[in-house]
Motif scaffolding. Structure first.
Motif, PDB file in Angstrom:
ATOM      1  N   LEU A   1       5.380   5.190 -10.796  1.00 37.36           N
ATOM      2  CA  LEU A   1       5.832   5.249  -9.413  1.00 37.36           C
ATOM      3  C   LEU A   1       7.248   5.821  -9.381  1.00 37.36           C
ATOM      4  N   PRO A   2       7.633   6.451  -8.275  1.00 39.45           N
ATOM      5  CA  PRO A   2       9.040   6.849  -8.144  1.00 39.45           C
ATOM      6  C   PRO A   2       9.952   5.635  -8.308  1.00 39.45           C
ATOM      7  N   ALA A   3      11.170   5.871  -8.762  1.00 39.79           N
ATOM      8  CA  ALA A   3      12.071   4.772  -9.127  1.00 39.79           C
ATOM      9  C   ALA A   3      12.261   3.772  -7.990  1.00 39.79           C
ATOM     10  N   HIS A   4      12.417   4.269  -6.762  1.00 44.00           N
ATOM     11  CA  HIS A   4      12.676   3.386  -5.630  1.00 44.00           C
ATOM     12  C   HIS A   4      11.491   2.458  -5.383  1.00 44.00           C
ATOM     13  N   GLU A   5      10.282   3.040  -5.357  1.00 42.63           N
ATOM     14  CA  GLU A   5       9.084   2.229  -5.118  1.00 42.63           C
ATOM     15  C   GLU A   5       8.791   1.315  -6.314  1.00 42.63           C
ATOM     16  N   ARG A   6       9.083   1.796  -7.506  1.00 43.90           N
ATOM     17  CA  ARG A   6       8.862   0.972  -8.695  1.00 43.90           C
ATOM     18  C   ARG A   6       9.720  -0.288  -8.626  1.00 43.90           C
TER      19      ARG A   6
ATOM     20  N   PHE B   1       0.837  -1.196   0.000  1.00 40.36           N
ATOM     21  CA  PHE B   1       0.000   0.000   0.000  1.00 40.36           C
ATOM     22  C   PHE B   1       0.878   1.254   0.000  1.00 40.36           C
ATOM     23  N   GLU B   2       1.901   1.274   0.819  1.00 38.11           N
ATOM     24  CA  GLU B   2       2.779   2.448   0.890  1.00 38.11           C
ATOM     25  C   GLU B   2       3.503   2.673  -0.433  1.00 38.11           C
ATOM     26  N   TRP B   3       3.950   1.600  -1.057  1.00 39.21           N
ATOM     27  CA  TRP B   3       4.645   1.736  -2.345  1.00 39.21           C
ATOM     28  C   TRP B   3       3.698   2.288  -3.403  1.00 39.21           C
ATOM     29  N   ALA B   4       2.467   1.796  -3.418  1.00 41.56           N
ATOM     30  CA  ALA B   4       1.498   2.255  -4.415  1.00 41.56           C
ATOM     31  C   ALA B   4       1.118   3.709  -4.181  1.00 41.56           C
ATOM     32  N   LEU B   5       0.958   4.085  -2.910  1.00 42.70           N
ATOM     33  CA  LEU B   5       0.560   5.449  -2.593  1.00 42.70           C
ATOM     34  C   LEU B   5       1.623   6.466  -3.015  1.00 42.70           C
ATOM     35  N   ALA B   6       2.866   6.022  -3.136  1.00 43.41           N
ATOM     36  CA  ALA B   6       3.936   6.920  -3.573  1.00 43.41           C
ATOM     37  C   ALA B   6       3.706   7.439  -4.989  1.00 43.41           C
ATOM     38  N   GLY B   7       2.788   6.799  -5.727  1.00 43.12           N
ATOM     39  CA  GLY B   7       2.480   7.272  -7.064  1.00 43.12           C
ATOM     40  C   GLY B   7       1.594   8.502  -7.080  1.00 43.12           C
ATOM     41  N   VAL B   8       1.078   8.901  -5.933  1.00 49.29           N
ATOM     42  CA  VAL B   8       0.237  10.101  -5.843  1.00 49.29           C
ATOM     43  C   VAL B   8       1.146  11.302  -5.587  1.00 49.29           C
ATOM     44  N   ASP B   9       1.436  12.050  -6.624  1.00 50.04           N
ATOM     45  CA  ASP B   9       2.361  13.185  -6.535  1.00 50.04           C
ATOM     46  C   ASP B   9       1.582  14.485  -6.322  1.00 50.04           C
TER      47      ASP B   9
END
Length: 301
Positions: free
Chosen positions: A278-283, A138-146
């Motif tokens: 997603l940001p590179a790290h989360e991707r 969930f946290e990784w996916a939420l990082a896509g909300v810029d």
């Protein structure tokens, strides 16, 4: 030599003779035991060789063939992917999720079939069984909300026991809402919302409604719409259409987060949303450590 000396010598001789006899008897027993052990060992060896020969004739080659077939099966790319996904499920359930799971009053970690649950509305056949979203995913996916989260309402479709809603409440959203059509799951979500540690909640405006998602309107303001594949393609199409109609009436910033998606083609054909990276790290984390695919979309406005 006096009588006392004779008696002493006689006693000593008797003791020595007794010891000799005892040693003789003990040696005899040891010899018999050695012979018996040797005989048993020879027989066991003979029997073992016979069994090995019999096993070799009838079983060794088939066993080797079966083992080879199993290795070949596990070496297939599809099977390797399946085995790795099972490992990732274990990793999240046993290692990554427990620190969050212990915060819930009603446990959220176990899947639950819809059969036997009380369902609101007429779309039971279109609903999918309850599965918990992995907390880190969930946290990784939420990082896509810029975007500034304080301007967004978070909506979880198929909220289940409230896990994702309460994970979202740890972020500064304007409000967090959930929609769940199984009465028992909704009750669990309500209990978890009531008991969740307030010290962890950056958003305390949290509410779950008992309703069929296709019958619920969308927030008027900017929002994140979250779907962990909660229902069939047909119901997703209805919910997506409600979101698109609302957007066309009032263009604004909207996000879709789809975990384990099955209808991304409908989103891309809507003319309203574009795929967000997603940001590179989360991707990288999602690619390597997520048991599910993740797709994030942002409205064109």
């Amino acid at each position: 030599m006096n009588a006392a000396s004779h008696a002493k010598d006689a006693t000593a001789n008797a003791v020595a003779a007794g010891r000799g006899l005892l040693r003789s008897r003990l040696a005899g027993r040891i010899a018999k035991l050695a012979d018996k052990t040797s005989s048993q060992t020879k027989q066991a060896t003979k029997d073992g060789l016979a069994r090995a020969a019999e096993y070799g004739r009838g079983n060794v080659l088939p066993e080797i063939e079966r083992t080879g077939a199993k290795l070949k099966e596990h070496a297939r790319p599809e099977r390797m992917k399946q085995d790795y996904r099972e490992f990732l499920h274990w990793l999240h359930a046993r290692v990554l999720d427990p620190p969050k799971e212990q915060l819930f009053f009603s446990p959220t970690k176990d899947p639950l079939p819809l059969s036997g649950l009380t369902i609101a509305g007429a779309n039971r056949a279109h609903g999918h069984d309850y599965r918990p979203t992995p907390c880190q995913l969930f946290e990784w996916a939420l990082a896509g909300v810029d975007y500034d989260l304080s301007k967004l309402t978070f909506v979880d479709y198929g909220a289940g026991k409230g896990r994702v809603m309460l994970l979202a409440s740890e972020h500064p959203f304007a409000a967090v809402a959930g929609v769940e059509f199984a009465e028992e799951l909704h009750d669990n979500a309500e209990m978890n919302i009531a008991q969740y540690p307030r010290s962890r909640m950056l958003c305390r405006n949290v509410e779950c409604v008992l309703e069929d998602a296709s019958q619920v309107g969308t927030p008027d303001g900017e929002a994140v719409h979250y779907f962990f594949n909660p229902f069939s393609r047909e119901i997703f199409a209805e919910v997506l259409n409600n979101i698109v109609v609302s957007y066309r009436h009032k263009p604004r910033r909207l996000y879709l987060i789809l975990v384990d998606p099955v209808a991304t083609d409908l989103v891309e054909a809507s003319g309203v949303f574009a795929r967000a990276e997603l940001p590179a790290h989360e991707r990288l984390k999602v690619r390597l450590l997520s048991p599910y695919d993740v797709a994030v979309y942002r409205s064109l406005a």
